[in-house]
Design an enzyme around this catalytic site. Structure first.
Site, mmCIF file in Angstrom:
data_model
loop_
_atom_site.group_PDB
_atom_site.id
_atom_site.type_symbol
_atom_site.label_atom_id
_atom_site.label_comp_id
_atom_site.label_asym_id
_atom_site.label_seq_id
_atom_site.Cartn_x
_atom_site.Cartn_y
_atom_site.Cartn_z
ATOM 1 N N GLU A 174 72.116 49.651 51.531
ATOM 2 C CA GLU A 174 72.828 48.862 50.506
ATOM 3 C C GLU A 174 72.698 47.369 50.792
ATOM 4 O OE1 GLU A 174 74.282 48.263 47.105
ATOM 5 O OE2 GLU A 174 74.683 50.348 47.683
ATOM 6 N N GLU A 224 67.522 42.397 45.728
ATOM 7 C CA GLU A 224 67.929 41.956 44.393
ATOM 8 C C GLU A 224 68.087 40.438 44.325
ATOM 9 O OE1 GLU A 224 71.390 44.159 43.226
ATOM 10 O OE2 GLU A 224 70.214 45.931 42.706
#
Length: 165
Positions: free
Chosen positions: A65, A72
């Protein structure tokens, strides 16, 4: 190089983790679930090997994560417009998180389900069963709370402007 300078990379890393936790809802959910999984493991008296396997599964999800968040942010920085390649990069990183989460769920079920079932069936009205039930309710409530949409805070000056209208 003094001690303060040598600790700077740790401070930067901790700031990065804190930033990710404060801005990434899915990471917060993973951290909350991880805490409850660890609590279940301790309440069930799991072996050190089982606890270690759960810890490794938790680490796998949190690490992926964090890497997904970094991917991102980087993609958004280098490709602010719409791009099929940027979308693919983000989708692949998200897929890594999904895969890690699914594997971790399987590990959690394999390790936690048998002793949890034994504890609840053998003595459903024991203190251990009550603590497990409370922990399960806490987990469900925490996940539900994390999934609810958050109200965005307005800038105090914009709130004043909207009241004056």
């Amino acid at each position: 190089m003094n001690v303060v300078d040598s600790l700077n990379p740790f401070r930067c890393a901790l700031e990065g983790i804190a930033d990710a936790i404060s801005t990434q809802r899915h990471l917060r959910i993973h951290v909350v679930v991880a805490g409850f999984v660890a609590l279940f493991g301790l309440l069930l008296g799991l072996s050190y090997v089982d606890l270690l396997l759960l810890l490794m599964a938790i680490a796998l999800v949190v690490i992926t994560e964090l890497l997904n968040t970094a991917v991102e942010l980087t993609v958004d920085l280098v490709s602010p417009g719409v791009s099929s390649i940027a979308r693919r990069a983000k989708d692949i990183a998200a897929g890594a998180v999904l895969f890690a989460a699914l594997v971790s769920v399987a590990i959690g079920i394999i390790i936690l389900a048998p002793p949890l079932f034994r504890a609840l069936v053998a003595s459903p009205f024991s203190a251990q069963s009550a603590m497990l039930a409370v922990a399960a309710l806490g987990l469900g409530g925490s996940i539900l709370t994390a999934l609810l949409p958050r109200r965005r805070r307005q800038d105090p000056s914009s709130e004043l402007t909207s009241r004056q209208r």
